[in-house]
Design a protein around this motif. Structure first.
Motif, PDB file in Angstrom:
ATOM      1  N   GLU A 187      -7.510  -2.027   2.519  1.00 44.85           N
ATOM      2  CA  GLU A 187      -8.543  -1.230   1.607  1.00 44.85           C
ATOM      3  C   GLU A 187     -10.110  -1.723   2.183  1.00 44.85           C
ATOM      4  O   GLU A 187     -10.753  -2.046   1.305  1.00 44.85           O
ATOM      5  N   TYR A 192      -6.112   9.434   3.792  1.00 41.64           N
ATOM      6  CA  TYR A 192      -6.334   8.208   4.249  1.00 41.64           C
ATOM      7  C   TYR A 192      -7.627   7.616   4.060  1.00 41.64           C
ATOM      8  O   TYR A 192      -8.244   6.841   4.788  1.00 41.64           O
ATOM      9  N   GLY A 193      -8.258   8.001   2.896  1.00 49.36           N
ATOM     10  CA  GLY A 193      -9.576   7.493   2.545  1.00 49.36           C
ATOM     11  C   GLY A 193     -10.759   7.685   3.293  1.00 49.36           C
ATOM     12  O   GLY A 193     -11.931   7.236   3.168  1.00 49.36           O
ATOM     13  N   SER A 205       0.846  -1.262  -0.179  1.00 50.32           N
ATOM     14  CA  SER A 205       0.126  -0.043   0.043  1.00 50.32           C
ATOM     15  C   SER A 205       0.963   1.273   0.024  1.00 50.32           C
ATOM     16  O   SER A 205       0.510   2.383  -0.461  1.00 50.32           O
ATOM     17  N   TYR A 260      -6.501   0.637   5.865  1.00 50.87           N
ATOM     18  CA  TYR A 260      -6.604   0.984   4.464  1.00 50.87           C
ATOM     19  C   TYR A 260      -5.363   0.219   3.780  1.00 50.87           C
ATOM     20  O   TYR A 260      -5.454   0.181   2.607  1.00 50.87           O
ATOM     21  N   HIS A 266       1.275   4.172  -2.768  1.00 51.87           N
ATOM     22  CA  HIS A 266       1.333   5.741  -2.574  1.00 51.87           C
ATOM     23  C   HIS A 266       2.353   6.397  -3.394  1.00 51.87           C
ATOM     24  O   HIS A 266       2.250   7.567  -3.571  1.00 51.87           O
ATOM     25  N   ASN A 318      -4.133   6.004  -1.468  1.00 53.27           N
ATOM     26  CA  ASN A 318      -4.944   6.007  -0.248  1.00 53.27           C
ATOM     27  C   ASN A 318      -4.337   6.822   1.079  1.00 53.27           C
ATOM     28  O   ASN A 318      -4.956   7.002   2.071  1.00 53.27           O
ATOM     29  N   ASP A 319      -2.978   7.108   0.822  1.00 52.50           N
ATOM     30  CA  ASP A 319      -2.357   7.940   2.129  1.00 52.50           C
ATOM     31  C   ASP A 319      -2.876   9.407   1.921  1.00 52.50           C
ATOM     32  O   ASP A 319      -2.918  10.094   2.864  1.00 52.50           O
TER      33      ASP A 319
END
Length: 372
Positions: free
Chosen positions: A181, A142-143, A122, A178, A127, A138-139
């Motif tokens: 996911e 942080y979603g 991830s 995350y 990232h 996603n970073d």
């Protein structure tokens, strides 16, 4: 995504020229890696382990307030060192060139609830490849947060300052979530996927291991200091989580840092990738101690340009990188920690509210006129 592209003054040839200059900086550092660098990381690991051992020893007597304060402070620093300067950088492969099986990205496991293999996917693969690309990185937020005015606002965004604070306090668990996911894997048909179930079980095992070590074994070893050692360990984890969350937020969220649409990276060249890292990252200025305690992520720009270079070399690289920013008339976003934290949180609050005015998308030819 600003209406006026801060890189619009660069020609395609200048961007590729910039990329070649950055490649040359990277090649020079790689050619110069040696025993001094290897000694650095070995000394850091040795110091961290000694500090943790001594701090846990002091916490055996944590029923006494001075011992609690000293032990908690030492354990907090040891956990920050483990995650930031050691674990994060080893898992990036920064020290793989040493060919030491004990200090290698394929064998290292850190003091963190996210298994290293899942974190590497991830973080390293997603990232660092899709830095600040909305919907791919996603970073970025942080979603759980709105990160740009062009993103559709929803009433749930009003709570994002609270979500962000909670995420800071339990940051290692947020990272594990995350890494899995969870947002896209929570629906029932996704939860039954064998690959997701295997990864979820790996996270569960790592959480159990960390909880057993921090909240059962070490407090039990303290005997009558059980409860105070338990509180000390929780406090050390809290300090580590808030610190690492703050450093990472300062690296990608302050005002002046750019975010990007998915379509903007179609057909991206090496030079354009470098440019996106430069415009999508921010640094923290400060002392050598500050840089060390951030895992040298205070040099976030340099880290994103060269994620696999030894972290102890980022300070020297930063001088040449900043000169390139000036040469190509680009903004080098940096500032002391309080300023960067304030800027990032200000942005969190601002984007939690609906836009005062609806964003108007100008046709491409009109945007070019504005830029000129």
């Amino acid at each position: 995504m600003t209406a006026i592209d801060p890189t619009a003054h660069l020609t395609a040839e200048q961007i590729e020229e910039l990329g070649r200059a950055l490649d040359a900086i990277r090649d020079k550092v790689i050619a110069g890696r040696g025993e001094e660098d290897a000694a650095y990381i070995r000394n850091v690991i040795s110091a961290q382990r000694k500090l943790e051992l001594v701090s846990r020893g002091v916490l055996l007597f944590s029923i006494f307030p001075p011992a609690w304060l000293i032990g908690t402070a030492g354990l907090s620093v040891a956990k920050i060192m483990d995650n930031m300067e050691i674990g994060h950088n080893i898992l990036h492969g920064q020290w793989d060139w040493m060919r030491d099986p004990k200090i290698h990205s394929t064998t290292w496991e850190w003091d963190h609830v996210s298994p290293s293999e899942q974190w590497k996917h991830s973080h390293n693969e997603l990232h660092h490849t899709y830095t600040n690309v909305i919907g791919k990185d996603n970073d970025l937020g942080y979603g759980i947060m709105r990160v740009d005015e062009d993103q559709k606002w929803h009433p749930l965004h009003l709570g994002q300052p609270l979500w962000n604070f909670i995420n800071a306090c339990f940051f290692e668990y947020g990272i594990a979530a995350y890494d899995l996911e969870l947002g896209k894997n929570l629906p029932k048909d996704r939860r039954t996927n064998p690959e997701f179930r295997a990864r979820a079980k790996a996270v569960g095992r790592k959480i159990r291991k960390q909880v057993l070590k921090d909240y059962v074994i070490h407090p039990l070893l303290s005997g009558p200091s059980f409860l105070t050692t338990l509180a000390a360990t929780f406090t050390a984890n809290l300090v580590r989580n808030i610190w690492s969350h703050s450093v990472i937020m300062c690296g990608h969220f302050p005002e002046g840092v750019q975010v990007f649409e998915r379509r903007s990276i179609d057909g991206e060249t090496r030079g354009q990738w470098y440019l996106r890292q430069m415009m999508g990252s921010a640094n923290i200025s400060g002392s050598k101690a500050m840089h060390f305690m951030t895992g040298n992520l205070s040099h976030q720009i340099e880290h994103h340009l060269f994620p696999d270079l030894p972290s102890n070399r980022y300070a020297e690289v930063a001088v040449e990188v900043r000169a390139l920013f000036e040469k190509y008339e680009l903004e080098y976003v940096t500032g002391p920690l309080p300023k960067q934290v304030f800027s990032a949180w200000q942005k969190v609050f601002r984007l939690s509210l609906p836009n005062k005015k609806p964003t108007v998308k100008m046709p491409d030819h009109e945007q070019e006129l504005v830029a000129t």
